[in-house]
Design a protein around this motif. Structure first.
Motif, PDB file in Angstrom:
ATOM      1  N   LYS A 157      57.706   3.770  48.098  1.00  0.00           N
ATOM      2  CA  LYS A 157      56.885   4.727  48.839  1.00  0.00           C
ATOM      3  C   LYS A 157      57.294   6.124  48.425  1.00  0.00           C
ATOM      4  N   ALA A 158      56.309   6.979  48.263  1.00  0.00           N
ATOM      5  CA  ALA A 158      56.588   8.376  47.931  1.00  0.00           C
ATOM      6  C   ALA A 158      55.643   9.262  48.732  1.00  0.00           C
ATOM      7  N   THR A 159      56.180  10.339  49.273  1.00  0.00           N
ATOM      8  CA  THR A 159      55.368  11.345  49.963  1.00  0.00           C
ATOM      9  C   THR A 159      55.797  12.713  49.461  1.00  0.00           C
ATOM     10  N   GLY A 160      54.844  13.608  49.409  1.00  0.00           N
ATOM     11  CA  GLY A 160      55.177  14.930  48.919  1.00  0.00           C
ATOM     12  C   GLY A 160      54.184  15.976  49.383  1.00  0.00           C
ATOM     13  N   PHE A 161      54.567  17.231  49.162  1.00  0.00           N
ATOM     14  CA  PHE A 161      53.688  18.341  49.496  1.00  0.00           C
ATOM     15  C   PHE A 161      53.815  19.391  48.404  1.00  0.00           C
ATOM     16  N   GLY A 162      52.852  20.284  48.357  1.00  0.00           N
ATOM     17  CA  GLY A 162      52.891  21.349  47.370  1.00  0.00           C
ATOM     18  C   GLY A 162      52.064  22.538  47.815  1.00  0.00           C
ATOM     19  N   ALA A 163      52.328  23.672  47.225  1.00  0.00           N
ATOM     20  CA  ALA A 163      51.577  24.899  47.501  1.00  0.00           C
ATOM     21  C   ALA A 163      51.394  25.641  46.184  1.00  0.00           C
ATOM     22  N   GLU A 164      50.269  26.341  46.068  1.00  0.00           N
ATOM     23  CA  GLU A 164      49.944  27.033  44.827  1.00  0.00           C
ATOM     24  C   GLU A 164      49.196  28.320  45.121  1.00  0.00           C
ATOM     25  N   GLY A 165      49.376  29.303  44.283  1.00  0.00           N
ATOM     26  CA  GLY A 165      48.654  30.559  44.398  1.00  0.00           C
ATOM     27  C   GLY A 165      48.092  30.995  43.050  1.00  0.00           C
ATOM     28  N   LYS A 166      46.887  31.569  43.054  1.00  0.00           N
ATOM     29  CA  LYS A 166      46.229  32.072  41.839  1.00  0.00           C
ATOM     30  C   LYS A 166      45.564  33.399  42.172  1.00  0.00           C
ATOM     31  N   TYR A 167      45.519  34.271  41.180  1.00  0.00           N
ATOM     32  CA  TYR A 167      44.652  35.440  41.267  1.00  0.00           C
ATOM     33  C   TYR A 167      43.672  35.341  40.111  1.00  0.00           C
ATOM     34  N   LYS A 168      42.378  35.199  40.416  1.00  0.00           N
ATOM     35  CA  LYS A 168      41.361  35.000  39.389  1.00  0.00           C
ATOM     36  C   LYS A 168      40.729  36.333  38.987  1.00  0.00           C
ATOM     37  N   PHE A 169      40.736  36.587  37.675  1.00  0.00           N
ATOM     38  CA  PHE A 169      40.053  37.746  37.097  1.00  0.00           C
ATOM     39  C   PHE A 169      38.731  37.252  36.519  1.00  0.00           C
ATOM     40  N   TYR A 170      37.603  37.634  37.129  1.00  0.00           N
ATOM     41  CA  TYR A 170      36.277  37.206  36.659  1.00  0.00           C
ATOM     42  C   TYR A 170      35.765  38.190  35.621  1.00  0.00           C
ATOM     43  N   PHE A 171      35.142  37.669  34.534  1.00  0.00           N
ATOM     44  CA  PHE A 171      34.738  38.482  33.396  1.00  0.00           C
ATOM     45  C   PHE A 171      33.253  38.793  33.311  1.00  0.00           C
ATOM     46  N   SER A 172      32.404  38.014  33.930  1.00  0.00           N
ATOM     47  CA  SER A 172      30.965  38.143  33.733  1.00  0.00           C
ATOM     48  C   SER A 172      30.449  39.507  34.186  1.00  0.00           C
ATOM     49  N   SER A 173      29.597  40.104  33.367  1.00  0.00           N
ATOM     50  CA  SER A 173      29.004  41.391  33.745  1.00  0.00           C
ATOM     51  C   SER A 173      27.761  41.192  34.605  1.00  0.00           C
ATOM     52  N   SER A 174      27.202  39.981  34.578  1.00  0.00           N
ATOM     53  CA  SER A 174      25.977  39.726  35.347  1.00  0.00           C
ATOM     54  C   SER A 174      26.238  38.978  36.653  1.00  0.00           C
ATOM     55  N   LYS A 175      27.482  38.527  36.885  1.00  0.00           N
ATOM     56  CA  LYS A 175      27.810  37.763  38.094  1.00  0.00           C
ATOM     57  C   LYS A 175      29.007  38.401  38.791  1.00  0.00           C
ATOM     58  N   GLU A 176      29.053  38.227  40.102  1.00  0.00           N
ATOM     59  CA  GLU A 176      30.186  38.720  40.880  1.00  0.00           C
ATOM     60  C   GLU A 176      31.067  37.550  41.295  1.00  0.00           C
ATOM     61  N   ALA A 177      32.344  37.829  41.529  1.00  0.00           N
ATOM     62  CA  ALA A 177      33.272  36.819  42.018  1.00  0.00           C
ATOM     63  C   ALA A 177      32.710  36.225  43.307  1.00  0.00           C
ATOM     64  N   PRO A 178      32.792  34.963  43.505  1.00  0.00           N
ATOM     65  CA  PRO A 178      33.523  33.920  42.796  1.00  0.00           C
ATOM     66  C   PRO A 178      32.679  33.086  41.834  1.00  0.00           C
ATOM     67  N   ARG A 179      31.917  33.703  40.964  1.00  0.00           N
ATOM     68  CA  ARG A 179      31.075  32.993  39.991  1.00  0.00           C
ATOM     69  C   ARG A 179      31.438  33.401  38.570  1.00  0.00           C
ATOM     70  N   GLY A 180      31.308  32.432  37.633  1.00  0.00           N
ATOM     71  CA  GLY A 180      31.415  32.744  36.217  1.00  0.00           C
ATOM     72  C   GLY A 180      32.762  32.426  35.596  1.00  0.00           C
ATOM     73  N   TRP A 181      32.956  32.976  34.383  1.00  0.00           N
ATOM     74  CA  TRP A 181      34.194  32.788  33.628  1.00  0.00           C
ATOM     75  C   TRP A 181      35.345  33.571  34.265  1.00  0.00           C
ATOM     76  N   TYR A 182      36.538  32.984  34.250  1.00  0.00           N
ATOM     77  CA  TYR A 182      37.709  33.662  34.801  1.00  0.00           C
ATOM     78  C   TYR A 182      38.975  33.248  34.067  1.00  0.00           C
TER      79      TYR A 182
END
Length: 177
Positions: free
Chosen positions: A70-95
């Motif tokens: 038996k195995a149990t675990g937990f985790g946490a993660e953080g990201k800051y996304k930089f979006y590149f699209s000139s025609s879309k606003e965050a949270p859409r598009g390439w990042y």
């Protein structure tokens, strides 16, 4: 009085729906298939940036002949996304996003038990689709990258010696509002 209140509510509703999706909650469907639940929340904080936090929980039961593990675990993660699209606003598009995470798991099999903890940092690049033109929609996030992972063990756990660069793949589906 009622008429004024109704006008204020309609104006507020119009403001919220005009701003589009700023929040996304997501789940990793691949993790669910393997006994891990990962839930993420992303919040756009500008036209080209968003912060995402994730929490994960794992519970695995396995049988090896007569032995059960038996195995149990937990985790946490953080990201800051930089979006590149000139025609879309965050949270859409390439990042692109730097990523940092920590996870810990406990395992036991018979009279043996131990712990594994891992810290990782890296970067991903991806694309996030948000389907739906109104104030809500369906989200699909795909990303790929690399991470440096350092894992340590304690107790009877042995054979886990990770200290290096590993690939990283992410798939999430969710709801945007």
């Amino acid at each position: 009085m009622r008429k004024n209140l109704l006008l204020v509510l309609i104006a507020l509703l119009g403001c919220f729906s005009a701003s589009g999706q700023q929040n996304v909650v997501k789940v990793n469907p691949l993790g669910l298939a393997f006994g891990a639940a990962q839930f993420s929340y992303e919040r756009a904080i500008s036209d080209k940036g968003a912060f995402e936090v994730s929490l994960a929980y794992t519970r695995i039961n396995a049988s090896f002949g007569v032995d059960e593990a038996k195995a149990t675990g937990f985790g946490a993660e953080g990201k800051y996304k930089f979006y590149f699209s000139s025609s879309k606003e965050a949270p859409r598009g390439w990042y692109a996003a730097p990523v940092v995470s920590y996870s810990s798991a406990s395992a036991e099999s018979g009279s043996s038990s131990g712990d594994v903890s891992a810290f990782s940092g890296g970067a991903v690049a991806g694309y996030q689709w948000v389907f739906g033109g109104g104030s809500t929609g369906f989200a699909l996030d795909l990303n790929l990258g690399a991470q440096y992972v350092s894992a340590s063990t304690s107790g009877d756990v042995s054979g886990v010696d990770i200290d290096g660069i590993l690939p990283r793949l992410g798939v999430s589906i969710g709801y945007a509002w």
